[in-house]
Motif scaffolding. Structure first.
Motif, PDB file in Angstrom:
ATOM      1  N   LYS A  32       1.027  -1.042   0.180  1.00  0.00           N
ATOM      2  CA  LYS A  32       0.121   0.137   0.146  1.00  0.00           C
ATOM      3  C   LYS A  32       1.371   1.306  -0.035  1.00  0.00           C
ATOM      4  N   THR A  33       1.851   1.322   0.844  1.00  0.00           N
ATOM      5  CA  THR A  33       2.598   2.395   1.060  1.00  0.00           C
ATOM      6  C   THR A  33       3.603   2.475  -0.586  1.00  0.00           C
ATOM      7  N   ARG A  34       4.213   0.817  -1.255  1.00  0.00           N
ATOM      8  CA  ARG A  34       5.024   1.891  -2.618  1.00  0.00           C
ATOM      9  C   ARG A  34       4.181   2.026  -3.567  1.00  0.00           C
ATOM     10  N   ARG A  35       2.405   1.982  -3.178  1.00  0.00           N
ATOM     11  CA  ARG A  35       1.178   2.446  -4.078  1.00  0.00           C
ATOM     12  C   ARG A  35       0.920   4.019  -4.082  1.00  0.00           C
ATOM     13  N   ALA A  36       1.038   4.311  -2.992  1.00  0.00           N
ATOM     14  CA  ALA A  36       0.610   5.951  -2.414  1.00  0.00           C
ATOM     15  C   ALA A  36       2.017   6.241  -2.622  1.00  0.00           C
ATOM     16  N   PHE A  37       2.975   6.304  -2.498  1.00  0.00           N
ATOM     17  CA  PHE A  37       4.019   6.878  -3.088  1.00  0.00           C
ATOM     18  C   PHE A  37       4.229   7.018  -4.715  1.00  0.00           C
ATOM     19  N   GLU A  38       4.414   5.737  -5.479  1.00  0.00           N
ATOM     20  CA  GLU A  38       4.193   5.938  -7.493  1.00  0.00           C
ATOM     21  C   GLU A  38       3.071   7.197  -7.360  1.00  0.00           C
ATOM     22  N   ARG A  39       1.500   7.197  -6.680  1.00  0.00           N
ATOM     23  CA  ARG A  39       1.712   7.571  -6.977  1.00  0.00           C
ATOM     24  C   ARG A  39       1.333   9.449  -7.033  1.00  0.00           C
ATOM     25  N   GLU A  40       2.080   9.543  -5.759  1.00  0.00           N
ATOM     26  CA  GLU A  40       2.406  10.822  -5.170  1.00  0.00           C
ATOM     27  C   GLU A  40       3.104  11.508  -6.341  1.00  0.00           C
ATOM     28  N   LEU A  41       4.650  10.443  -6.821  1.00  0.00           N
ATOM     29  CA  LEU A  41       4.940  11.036  -7.137  1.00  0.00           C
ATOM     30  C   LEU A  41       4.917  11.245  -8.626  1.00  0.00           C
ATOM     31  N   VAL A  42       3.943  10.353  -9.495  1.00  0.00           N
ATOM     32  CA  VAL A  42       3.186  10.573 -10.825  1.00  0.00           C
ATOM     33  C   VAL A  42       2.790  11.725 -10.579  1.00  0.00           C
ATOM     34  N   GLY A  49       4.929  14.633 -11.451  1.00  0.00           N
ATOM     35  CA  GLY A  49       4.986  14.828 -12.747  1.00  0.00           C
ATOM     36  C   GLY A  49       6.533  13.569 -13.032  1.00  0.00           C
ATOM     37  N   MET A  50       7.056  12.407 -12.077  1.00  0.00           N
ATOM     38  CA  MET A  50       7.413  12.034 -12.726  1.00  0.00           C
ATOM     39  C   MET A  50       7.101  10.684 -13.239  1.00  0.00           C
ATOM     40  N   SER A  51       7.535  10.204 -14.470  1.00  0.00           N
ATOM     41  CA  SER A  51       7.158   9.264 -14.768  1.00  0.00           C
ATOM     42  C   SER A  51       6.894   7.875 -14.264  1.00  0.00           C
ATOM     43  N   LYS A  52       5.985   6.973 -15.017  1.00  0.00           N
ATOM     44  CA  LYS A  52       5.357   5.980 -13.914  1.00  0.00           C
ATOM     45  C   LYS A  52       6.886   4.679 -13.713  1.00  0.00           C
ATOM     46  N   GLU A  53       7.521   5.196 -14.412  1.00  0.00           N
ATOM     47  CA  GLU A  53       8.987   3.894 -14.703  1.00  0.00           C
ATOM     48  C   GLU A  53       9.791   4.583 -13.660  1.00  0.00           C
ATOM     49  N   ASP A  54      10.608   5.528 -13.572  1.00  0.00           N
ATOM     50  CA  ASP A  54      11.215   6.595 -12.075  1.00  0.00           C
ATOM     51  C   ASP A  54      10.395   6.191 -10.960  1.00  0.00           C
ATOM     52  N   ALA A  55       9.153   5.903 -11.309  1.00  0.00           N
ATOM     53  CA  ALA A  55       8.418   5.776  -9.432  1.00  0.00           C
ATOM     54  C   ALA A  55       8.441   4.827  -9.303  1.00  0.00           C
ATOM     55  N   ARG A  56       8.243   3.649 -10.230  1.00  0.00           N
ATOM     56  CA  ARG A  56       8.563   2.186  -9.849  1.00  0.00           C
ATOM     57  C   ARG A  56       9.909   2.047  -9.625  1.00  0.00           C
ATOM     58  N   LEU A  99      11.897   3.858  -8.035  1.00  0.00           N
ATOM     59  CA  LEU A  99      12.032   4.377  -6.331  1.00  0.00           C
ATOM     60  C   LEU A  99      12.084   3.719  -5.207  1.00  0.00           C
ATOM     61  N   SER A 100       9.769   3.487  -5.858  1.00  0.00           N
ATOM     62  CA  SER A 100       9.603   2.604  -4.961  1.00  0.00           C
ATOM     63  C   SER A 100      10.150   1.404  -4.214  1.00  0.00           C
ATOM     64  N   VAL A 101      10.997   0.709  -5.532  1.00  0.00           N
ATOM     65  CA  VAL A 101      11.692  -0.718  -4.905  1.00  0.00           C
ATOM     66  C   VAL A 101      12.386  -0.455  -3.737  1.00  0.00           C
ATOM     67  N   HIS A 102      12.800   0.430  -3.453  1.00  0.00           N
ATOM     68  CA  HIS A 102      13.633   0.368  -1.663  1.00  0.00           C
ATOM     69  C   HIS A 102      12.746  -0.052  -0.560  1.00  0.00           C
ATOM     70  N   TYR A 103      11.563   0.104  -0.531  1.00  0.00           N
ATOM     71  CA  TYR A 103      10.353  -0.237   0.141  1.00  0.00           C
ATOM     72  C   TYR A 103      10.711  -1.596   0.465  1.00  0.00           C
ATOM     73  N   LYS A 104      10.610  -2.159  -0.777  1.00  0.00           N
ATOM     74  CA  LYS A 104      10.260  -3.783  -0.714  1.00  0.00           C
ATOM     75  C   LYS A 104      11.702  -4.179  -0.519  1.00  0.00           C
ATOM     76  N   VAL A 105      12.994  -3.545  -0.882  1.00  0.00           N
ATOM     77  CA  VAL A 105      13.767  -4.105  -0.504  1.00  0.00           C
ATOM     78  C   VAL A 105      14.391  -4.158   0.869  1.00  0.00           C
TER      79      VAL A 105
END
Length: 77
Positions: free
Chosen positions: A34-44, A47-54, A56-62
């Motif tokens: 849930k946190t990763r999705r919310a973080f990605e949504r806020e970055l998008v 104005g950030m691209s979805k790919e770049d947001a993903r 960055l959000s990989v660090h939460y999973k790591v």
């Protein structure tokens, strides 16, 4: 008879602890997703691209994986 009751008590306690750890693990995984999705949504939204947001959000999973492996390692030894 006392040894059987003690053994049953120990087994019941272990089952309770393992069950609690499993629920904690499941809840933790869900919250990280849930946190990763919310973080990605806020970055998008900013104005950030979805790919770049993903990326960055990989660090939460790591971090979640590192924490989980540390916990598992401590339980083994």
């Amino acid at each position: 008879m006392v040894k059987i009751q003690s053994l049953f008590s120990v087994v019941a306690s272990i089952v309770r602890i393992v069950g609690s750890l499993f629920v904690l693990w499941m809840t933790f995984g869900w919250k990280v997703r849930k946190t990763r999705r919310a973080f990605e949504r806020e970055l998008v939204k900013q104005g950030m691209s979805k790919e770049d947001a993903r990326k960055l959000s990989v660090h939460y999973k790591v971090l979640k994986d590192q924490l989980t492996s540390t916990l598992m390692y401590s339980l083994e030894g």
